[in-house]
Design a protein around this motif. Structure first.
Motif, PDB file in Angstrom:
ATOM      1  N   TYR A  34       0.820  -1.208   0.000  1.00  0.00           N
ATOM      2  CA  TYR A  34       0.000   0.000   0.000  1.00  0.00           C
ATOM      3  C   TYR A  34       0.861   1.269   0.000  1.00  0.00           C
ATOM      4  O   TYR A  34       2.065   1.223   0.253  1.00  0.00           O
ATOM      5  CB  TYR A  34      -0.883   0.030   1.268  1.00  0.00           C
ATOM      6  CG  TYR A  34      -1.728  -1.195   1.479  1.00  0.00           C
ATOM      7  CD1 TYR A  34      -3.079  -1.211   1.119  1.00  0.00           C
ATOM      8  CD2 TYR A  34      -1.193  -2.347   2.045  1.00  0.00           C
ATOM      9  CE1 TYR A  34      -3.870  -2.334   1.324  1.00  0.00           C
ATOM     10  CE2 TYR A  34      -1.965  -3.477   2.246  1.00  0.00           C
ATOM     11  CZ  TYR A  34      -3.291  -3.468   1.891  1.00  0.00           C
ATOM     12  OH  TYR A  34      -4.050  -4.596   2.088  1.00  0.00           O
ATOM     13  N   ASP A  35       0.204   2.380  -0.280  1.00  0.00           N
ATOM     14  CA  ASP A  35       0.815   3.702  -0.124  1.00  0.00           C
ATOM     15  C   ASP A  35       2.111   3.851  -0.929  1.00  0.00           C
ATOM     16  O   ASP A  35       3.099   4.383  -0.441  1.00  0.00           O
ATOM     17  CB  ASP A  35       1.083   3.966   1.368  1.00  0.00           C
ATOM     18  CG  ASP A  35       1.378   5.420   1.663  1.00  0.00           C
ATOM     19  OD1 ASP A  35       0.689   6.284   1.092  1.00  0.00           O
ATOM     20  OD2 ASP A  35       2.316   5.700   2.443  1.00  0.00           O
ATOM     21  N   ILE A  36       2.097   3.363  -2.162  1.00  0.00           N
ATOM     22  CA  ILE A  36       3.265   3.501  -3.031  1.00  0.00           C
ATOM     23  C   ILE A  36       3.163   4.869  -3.697  1.00  0.00           C
ATOM     24  O   ILE A  36       2.365   5.070  -4.619  1.00  0.00           O
ATOM     25  CB  ILE A  36       3.304   2.379  -4.090  1.00  0.00           C
ATOM     26  CG1 ILE A  36       3.285   1.012  -3.395  1.00  0.00           C
ATOM     27  CG2 ILE A  36       4.535   2.515  -4.974  1.00  0.00           C
ATOM     28  CD1 ILE A  36       3.121  -0.156  -4.355  1.00  0.00           C
ATOM     29  N   ASP A  37       3.967   5.834  -3.208  1.00  0.00           N
ATOM     30  CA  ASP A  37       3.886   7.187  -3.735  1.00  0.00           C
ATOM     31  C   ASP A  37       5.266   7.830  -3.798  1.00  0.00           C
ATOM     32  O   ASP A  37       6.279   7.188  -3.500  1.00  0.00           O
ATOM     33  CB  ASP A  37       2.896   8.035  -2.913  1.00  0.00           C
ATOM     34  CG  ASP A  37       3.148   7.952  -1.416  1.00  0.00           C
ATOM     35  OD1 ASP A  37       4.314   7.726  -1.018  1.00  0.00           O
ATOM     36  OD2 ASP A  37       2.191   8.114  -0.632  1.00  0.00           O
ATOM     37  N   SER A  38       5.304   9.086  -4.179  1.00  0.00           N
ATOM     38  CA  SER A  38       6.563   9.805  -4.387  1.00  0.00           C
ATOM     39  C   SER A  38       6.683  10.954  -3.391  1.00  0.00           C
ATOM     40  O   SER A  38       5.708  11.335  -2.732  1.00  0.00           O
ATOM     41  CB  SER A  38       6.641  10.342  -5.825  1.00  0.00           C
ATOM     42  OG  SER A  38       6.465   9.297  -6.768  1.00  0.00           O
ATOM     43  N   THR A  39       7.881  11.541  -3.313  1.00  0.00           N
ATOM     44  CA  THR A  39       8.130  12.663  -2.403  1.00  0.00           C
ATOM     45  C   THR A  39       8.348  13.950  -3.193  1.00  0.00           C
ATOM     46  O   THR A  39       8.597  13.941  -4.398  1.00  0.00           O
ATOM     47  CB  THR A  39       9.374  12.415  -1.540  1.00  0.00           C
ATOM     48  OG1 THR A  39      10.557  12.509  -2.367  1.00  0.00           O
ATOM     49  CG2 THR A  39       9.337  11.025  -0.906  1.00  0.00           C
ATOM     50  N   LYS A  40       8.280  15.067  -2.501  1.00  0.00           N
ATOM     51  CA  LYS A  40       8.496  16.364  -3.134  1.00  0.00           C
ATOM     52  C   LYS A  40       9.930  16.517  -3.633  1.00  0.00           C
ATOM     53  O   LYS A  40      10.210  17.359  -4.480  1.00  0.00           O
ATOM     54  CB  LYS A  40       8.162  17.478  -2.141  1.00  0.00           C
ATOM     55  CG  LYS A  40       6.692  17.546  -1.753  1.00  0.00           C
ATOM     56  CD  LYS A  40       6.427  18.672  -0.777  1.00  0.00           C
ATOM     57  CE  LYS A  40       4.947  18.746  -0.408  1.00  0.00           C
ATOM     58  NZ  LYS A  40       4.678  19.837   0.570  1.00  0.00           N
TER      59      LYS A  40
END
Length: 196
Positions: free
Chosen positions: A69-75
Motif C-alpha cells: 500500500y501507499d506507493i507514492d513519491s516525495t516532493k
C-alpha cells in the motif's frame, strides 16, 4: 499471525541483500499492516517466509494475496517501487496511479504521484479511493513456503526514509490478473529460494 486449518502461521521477513534503514523503530507491525522502513536512494531484497507458530517449522500457504500500500513519491523526487517475483500476476485499481516497470520474470510497480503521511492507510479493509489507487496486490495460487520482494526508493541518498505498508489482503476484486512475464529457461523463484 494467521490461522490455516487450525494451525497458527507466522510471517518471518529477512533481508537477502544489503539493507539501509532510516529509522529501525518503524519496522514491525503497525495496526493491521506490516511495515518496513527503507532509506532514501536504496533498495532491499526481502524474503517473506511462513512458519508454524510455536515450532517455527516451515509452513505452506496456497491461494493467498500480498498487497503493498501507499506507493507514492516525495516532493524531492524520490519514487517508491515494489517488485515481486514468482507470483501469478498483479491486480490494481482501474484508476491506478502506479506505473508498470519492465522486470524480467518479475512484476514491478512504481509510484507516479506525490504522497504524504496524511494519506497513509489505517485499515486494509477500509481504504479510500486514493489509497486503493496507490496499492497493488500480487496473487499466488500455488503452494508457497516463501517468496521474494524488493522494496526500493529512487533518490539522492538523503538520510530520510520511507515506510512500505503490506498485508495479506487483496485490495481490489476484479477479473484474473495479467500473467507474470515468461521465464524461459529459468527455474521458478520458489525453487530458487527453497531448493528442497
Amino acid at each position: 499471525a494467521m490461522t490455516m486449518a487450525g494451525q497458527g502461521i507466522d510471517l518471518v521477513v529477512s533481508a537477502a541483500s544489503a539493507y539501509e534503514v532510516s529509522n529501525l523503530e518503524y519496522n514491525g507491525v503497525k495496526g493491521q499492516f506490516g511495515q518496513i522502513n527503507v532509506k532514501d536512494g536504496t533498495s532491499v531484497d526481502l524474503v517473506f517466509s511462513f512458519v508454524n507458530t510455536g515450532s517455527n517449522s516451515p509452513a505452506e500457504l496456497t491461494g493467498f494475496a500480498f498487497t503493498v500500500y501507499d506507493i507514492d513519491s516525495t516532493k524531492l523526487g524520490s519514487n517508491e517501487s515494489v517488485k515481486v517475483c514468482g507470483s501469478d500476476g498483479a491486480k490494481t485499481a482501474s484508476d491506478t496511479t502506479l506505473e508498470v516497470v519492465p522486470a524480467q520474470c518479475c512484476l514491478k510497480y512504481q509510484s507516479t504521484v506525490l504522497g504524504s503521511g496524511e494519506n497513509n492507510p489505517e485499515d486494509p479493509q477500509n481504504l479510500t479511493a486514493e489509497q486503493v489507487a496507490n496499492s497493488v496486490t500480487f496473487t499466488f495460487s500455488k503452494p508457497r513456503r516463501k517468496f521474494k520482494a524488493t522494496f526500493a526508493i529512487s533518490g539522492n541518498g538523503s538520510q530520510a526514509g520511507r515506510n512500505f505498508f503490506f498485508a495479506f489482503v487483496p485490495v481490489v476484486s476484479c477479473p484474473p490478473p495479467p500473467p507474470a512475464p515468461p521465464c524461459a529457461g529459468i527455474m521458478e523463484m520458489n525453487t530458487l529460494l527453497d531448493p528442497s
